[in-house]
Design an enzyme around this catalytic site. Structure first.
Site, PDB file in Angstrom:
ATOM      1  N   ASP A   4      -7.164  -1.755  -4.231  1.00 12.83           N
ATOM      2  CA  ASP A   4      -7.918  -1.484  -3.013  1.00 12.83           C
ATOM      3  C   ASP A   4      -9.249  -0.395  -3.647  1.00 12.83           C
ATOM      4  O   ASP A   4     -10.332  -0.824  -3.271  1.00 12.83           O
ATOM      5  CB  ASP A   4      -7.568  -0.737  -1.850  1.00 12.83           C
ATOM      6  N   ASP A  19       0.819  -1.006   0.014  1.00 11.68           N
ATOM      7  CA  ASP A  19       0.090  -0.252  -0.028  1.00 11.68           C
ATOM      8  C   ASP A  19       0.966   1.238  -0.128  1.00 11.68           C
ATOM      9  O   ASP A  19       1.748   1.144   0.498  1.00 11.68           O
ATOM     10  CB  ASP A  19      -0.988  -0.004   1.418  1.00 11.68           C
TER      11      ASP A  19
END
Length: 156
Positions: free
Chosen positions: A136, A117
């Site tokens: 995501d 991320d």
């Protein structure tokens, strides 16, 4: 079904390409953070071993493999559901977003042991401590799209 597979392929490729570019080429894994348009958009390296917001994270290999299995089962379920329901094109695209994003995060878990991320956005005096990635975004948009674009069963 073609819309689902094309969307899933594009999302998967885009997710992996962006991760490779940011994490490897821009060396975010070493640098840790890059301010792009502070505070609105920053790159902050975060290795997520859990699900959203680090929930269910742990250093255990079991956790990693369980999350991989869950993502694969959900992806297979969405593909089977879309095929059986003969869902409209918008629902197929939403399913493709979810499947492509899920598979992108599965590959991260296989390669890195955690999901890469790096997107961090803050605004209006609120400092967001969380990071996310292209997969995501696709998973979230796909889930919303499946809710919005799949016809509900009519009750008698």
């Amino acid at each position: 079904m073609r819309s689902l597979w094309i969307t899933a392929g594009v999302v998967f490729a885009l997710d992996q390409l962006v991760k490779w570019w940011v994490v490897q080429l821009m060396e975010l894994k070493t640098i840790g953070s890059i301010d792009v348009l502070p505070p609105y958009l920053n790159l902050r390296m975060a290795w997520n071993q859990g699900i959203n917001f680090g929930l269910l994270s742990g250093d255990s290999d079991w956790t990693r493999w369980i999350l991989i299995a869950v993502a694969l089962v959900i992806s297979a379920w969405v593909v089977i559901w879309m095929h059986r329901e003969r869902a409209p094109r918008r629902a197929m695209i939403a399913g493709g977003l979810l499947v492509g994003g899920a598979l992108g995060n599965v590959v991260d878990r296989l390669i890195y042991g955690a999901v890469a991320d790096f997107l961090n956005m803050s605004c209006c005096g609120i400092d967001n401590p969380y990071a996310f990635n292209v997969a995501d975004i696709a998973i979230f948009a796909g889930a919303l799209g499946l809710i919005a674009f799949t016809p509900g069963k009519k009750t008698p």
